[in-house]
Design a protein around this motif. Structure first.
Motif, PDB file in Angstrom:
ATOM      1  N   VAL A  69       0.877  -1.171   0.000  1.00 21.26           N
ATOM      2  CA  VAL A  69       0.000   0.000   0.000  1.00 21.26           C
ATOM      3  C   VAL A  69       0.918   1.226   0.000  1.00 21.26           C
ATOM      4  N   ALA A  70       0.625   2.182  -0.861  1.00 20.29           N
ATOM      5  CA  ALA A  70       1.486   3.370  -0.967  1.00 20.29           C
ATOM      6  C   ALA A  70       0.730   4.612  -0.499  1.00 20.29           C
ATOM      7  N   TYR A  71       1.507   5.632  -0.176  1.00 21.01           N
ATOM      8  CA  TYR A  71       0.935   6.859   0.407  1.00 21.01           C
ATOM      9  C   TYR A  71       1.732   8.040  -0.113  1.00 21.01           C
ATOM     10  N   GLN A  72       1.048   9.080  -0.515  1.00 17.26           N
ATOM     11  CA  GLN A  72       1.752  10.290  -0.979  1.00 17.26           C
ATOM     12  C   GLN A  72       1.734  11.359   0.092  1.00 17.26           C
ATOM     13  N   ILE A  73       2.906  11.919   0.353  1.00 17.90           N
ATOM     14  CA  ILE A  73       3.018  13.033   1.288  1.00 17.90           C
ATOM     15  C   ILE A  73       3.362  14.301   0.529  1.00 17.90           C
ATOM     16  N   TYR A  74       2.633  15.339   0.812  1.00 12.29           N
ATOM     17  CA  TYR A  74       2.930  16.669   0.293  1.00 12.29           C
ATOM     18  C   TYR A  74       3.564  17.397   1.481  1.00 12.29           C
ATOM     19  N   PRO A  75       4.882  17.421   1.553  1.00  8.80           N
ATOM     20  CA  PRO A  75       5.537  17.744   2.825  1.00  8.80           C
ATOM     21  C   PRO A  75       5.183  19.126   3.374  1.00  8.80           C
ATOM     22  N   LYS A  76       4.916  20.044   2.483  1.00  7.22           N
ATOM     23  CA  LYS A  76       4.640  21.404   2.959  1.00  7.22           C
ATOM     24  C   LYS A  76       3.389  21.446   3.844  1.00  7.22           C
ATOM     25  N   SER A  77       2.507  20.473   3.651  1.00  3.19           N
ATOM     26  CA  SER A  77       1.221  20.495   4.357  1.00  3.19           C
ATOM     27  C   SER A  77       1.008  19.304   5.277  1.00  3.19           C
ATOM     28  N   GLY A  91       5.169  22.425   6.721  1.00  5.83           N
ATOM     29  CA  GLY A  91       5.520  21.080   7.170  1.00  5.83           C
ATOM     30  C   GLY A  91       6.984  20.764   6.894  1.00  5.83           C
ATOM     31  N   ASP A  92       7.508  19.724   7.546  1.00  3.93           N
ATOM     32  CA  ASP A  92       8.928  19.401   7.360  1.00  3.93           C
ATOM     33  C   ASP A  92       9.174  17.896   7.450  1.00  3.93           C
ATOM     34  N   LEU A  93      10.407  17.508   7.135  1.00 11.23           N
ATOM     35  CA  LEU A  93      10.728  16.071   7.100  1.00 11.23           C
ATOM     36  C   LEU A  93      10.653  15.447   8.487  1.00 11.23           C
ATOM     37  N   ASN A  94      11.034  16.194   9.526  1.00 11.79           N
ATOM     38  CA  ASN A  94      10.904  15.624  10.870  1.00 11.79           C
ATOM     39  C   ASN A  94       9.441  15.346  11.198  1.00 11.79           C
ATOM     40  N   VAL A 144       7.370  14.225   9.041  1.00 10.57           N
ATOM     41  CA  VAL A 144       7.076  12.933   8.402  1.00 10.57           C
ATOM     42  C   VAL A 144       7.580  11.802   9.300  1.00 10.57           C
ATOM     43  N   THR A 145       8.805  11.955   9.797  1.00 13.53           N
ATOM     44  CA  THR A 145       9.372  10.914  10.664  1.00 13.53           C
ATOM     45  C   THR A 145       8.481  10.713  11.896  1.00 13.53           C
ATOM     46  N   GLU A 146       8.034  11.838  12.446  1.00 12.11           N
ATOM     47  CA  GLU A 146       7.175  11.763  13.636  1.00 12.11           C
ATOM     48  C   GLU A 146       5.899  10.960  13.367  1.00 12.11           C
ATOM     49  N   LYS A 147       5.432  10.997  12.133  1.00  7.96           N
ATOM     50  CA  LYS A 147       4.152  10.338  11.837  1.00  7.96           C
ATOM     51  C   LYS A 147       4.306   8.957  11.196  1.00  7.96           C
TER      52      LYS A 147
END
Ligand code: GLC
Length: 574
Positions: free
Chosen positions: A10-18, A28-31, A33-36
């Motif tokens: 299963v894949a998921y797209q992240i729009y990092p700014k949001s 939004g930021d890469l940390n 993403v890591t947190e989630k």
């Protein structure tokens, strides 16, 4: 089709700014993403595609890269990226980068050097072309409006930009440029990214020479949409095969192409066993109702059109390869707002759409927020809009004679910003996305008082749209997505869901979307009532088991199933 490691994922797209801001910057930021990652793991996600987070002036929100080797400080550091990759690995998750190589930013060193020496080596990395009779080389219109040609200052040259003028096209005929790109791709792959999503990749091959491809204008501006040239640009396969052999293949990497304007005959070449890419997105439903004239001439999508588009892809691709399915992405309005007819938007209809996506054949990509049922946002003025393509479409609609109000309605229906509003984590201020001021307004439906769509036509209860609330609610859209991802991975059913044959069922019925998935272990029948009214469905055989059901009841009498509005069920047949 040869089996591949990613087929059942299963894949998921992240729009990092949001996605999630950990610094209070409003971005939004890469940390974040890591947190989630644990949240994503709990959703059943394996592969994560991150929209561009490289150094960029963000003219097109990161799709204009100024340094391919460096994370933009607004999103973090390269160190944050390595940590994200290793934290993902610990959880058996894979990170995909967005590869934007049709163009770069005008602030990239290559372009700056090209401007400084318009006949030198770096000008050859781009398309610097002589004016023809004092005009641009041809009449192509950029995807974001206006001519695709911009003057190179101080010369009689023009440079090509199929997108914004801050996104000059790279010249893929140039071997040195190609080598630079492969080197960069391998650099990321060597550092642990699992692969790439390939942005706007059909555009890398141009119809040449440019002046030979002036097209019949498709609007009053005398220009023709740039995508028209793709039919005449022959030989993209040679470049993509080279890219595959030099980068993906030696790394056993996953690659998914943003492919528009392909022909059906190209499918095996693109995603067959030895295709250029692992997979490609199915965009057939996203272009329904579209018009060359612009948004003001678009037609709304009907349920039958949506079904027919999905089924068409299933038929055309068949067993030749594995497409990637979407309901939405960062370039589209929210799928539930678009494909569910106005007035019918409920938790139940959102679940219906989810079942349809997950039960078709293909690798499902969830776009951030889709799993909690995020909807289009209401923007009150064009000044609230960030997206450059929306600003152009608004202008085009106004020039075509629409009032401000009517043009704004189009924005609220079609804008890419609908998908780019911040992720809704909880009901604290700004939905828990940031402690600062969010770069785009948060959709007010993250709180109870802003929420609008009810549970279903017969249950008027209205629930807020946010992760925390939906985590607590066993009937939420979020928990429904969890059911779908676990079904895909349930070893009793996965082979059928991933590889089973797709066979339409009762396709002559309007507002009904149903199909079989026939596998070695069993036959599944997916039934979806794509309207608010009930309907009776004569079952084509005996039901062994109800595998999934979006409603509580399942009433069969004399072999006839009565389905509620937007009910979707997955049945295992005898
Ligand atoms: C792709 C991206 C889109 C971007 C464009 C130019 O379509 O998905 O967001 O604006 O390419 O890079």
């Amino acid at each position: 089709m040869q089996k591949k490691w990613w087929h059942g994922k299963v894949a998921y797209q992240i729009y990092p700014k949001s996605f999630k801001d950990t610094t209070g910057s409003g971005i939004g930021d890469l940390n974040g993403v890591t947190e989630k990652l644990d949240y994503l793991k709990s959703l059943g996600v394996d592969i994560i595609w991150i929209s561009p987070c490289y150094v960029s002036p963000l003219a097109d929100e990161g799709y204009d890269i100024a340094d391919y080797y460096k994370i933009d400080p607004r999103f973090g550091t390269n160190g944050d990226m390595w940590r994200l990759i290793s934290e993902a690995k610990k959880r058996d998750m894979y990170i995909l980068m967005d590869l934007v190589v049709n163009h770069c930013s005008d602030e990239h060193e290559w372009f700056q050097k090209a401007l400084a020496d318009p006949y030198g080596k770096y000008a050859g990395y781009f398309y610097f072309e002589k004016a023809v009779d004092g005009h641009a080389p041809n009449n192509w219109r950029s995807y974001f409006g206006g001519s695709a040609w911009e003057k190179v200052p101080g010369t009689d040259l023009y440079y090509l930009h199929l997108f914004h003028k801050k996104q000059p096209d790279l010249n893929w005929e140039n071997r040195e440029l190609r080598e630079e790109i492969y080197k960069m791709m391998n650099w990321w792959l060597d550092r642990g990214v699992a692969g790439f999503r390939l942005d706007a990749i059909m555009n890398i091959k141009k119809a040449l020479p440019f002046e030979a491809y002036n097209y019949e204008p498709d609007r009053d501006d005398g220009m023709c949409r740039a995508s028209r040239m793709i039919q005449d640009a022959k030989g993209i396969g040679d470049i993509l095969a080279e890219m595959r052999d030099r980068t993906f293949k030696p790394h056993n990497a996953f690659s998914v192409g943003e492919i528009f304007n392909n022909t059906n005959e190209q499918i095996p070449e693109f995603i067959g066993d030895n295709g250029y890419f692992s997979s490609m997105f199915d965009f057939r439903e996203t272009i329904l109702g579209a018009s060359d004239k612009g948004w003001y001439d678009f037609e709304p999508v009907t349920p039958d059109e949506y079904r027919d588009a999905c089924f068409m892809t299933q038929r055309v691709v068949d067993d030749q390869g594995m497409v990637s399915t979407i309901i939405e992405n960062h370039d589209e309005p929210r799928g539930v707002s678009r494909y569910i007819p106005e007035g019918d938007l409920t938790d139940r209809s959102k679940k219906f759409l989810a079942v349809m996506q997950f039960m078709q054949k293909g690798l499902p990509f969830i776009y951030q927020g889709q799993e909690i049922g995020m909807e289009n946002v209401v923007l009150h003025s064009i000044d609230e809009v960030d997206d450059i393509s929306t600003i152009d479409e608004f202008k085009v609609a106004r020039e075509a004679g629409l009032s401000d109000e009517a043009a704004l309605k189009l924005v609220n229906t079609y804008s890419r910003d609908n998908a780019r509003t911040p992720m809704q984590w909880d009901d604290s201020e700004h939905a828990g996305f940031t402690t600062g001021t969010p770069w785009l307004p948060v959709n007010p439906n993250y709180r109870q008082e802003g929420a609008t769509s009810p549970v279903s036509a017969d249950d008027p209860e209205i629930k807020p749209v946010n992760v925390a609330a939906e985590n607590r609610d066993p009937d939420s859209v979020l928990n429904w997505y969890r059911k779908l991802t676990s079904l895909r991975k349930n070893s009793d059913y996965s082979d059928t869901i991933v590889y089973g044959e797709f066979i339409p069922f009762m396709e002559d019925q309007s507002n009904f979307m149903s199909f079989y998935r026939k596998g070695k272990a069993q036959t599944l029948l997916v039934l979806g009532n794509y309207r608010n009214e009930r309907r009776e469905v004569k079952l084509p055989g005996e039901v062994r088991q109800v595998v999934l059901n979006t409603c509580e009841d399942f009433s069969v009498k004399d072999g006839v199933l009565t389905m509620d509005g937007y009910q979707a069920v997955v049945l295992e047949m005898r």
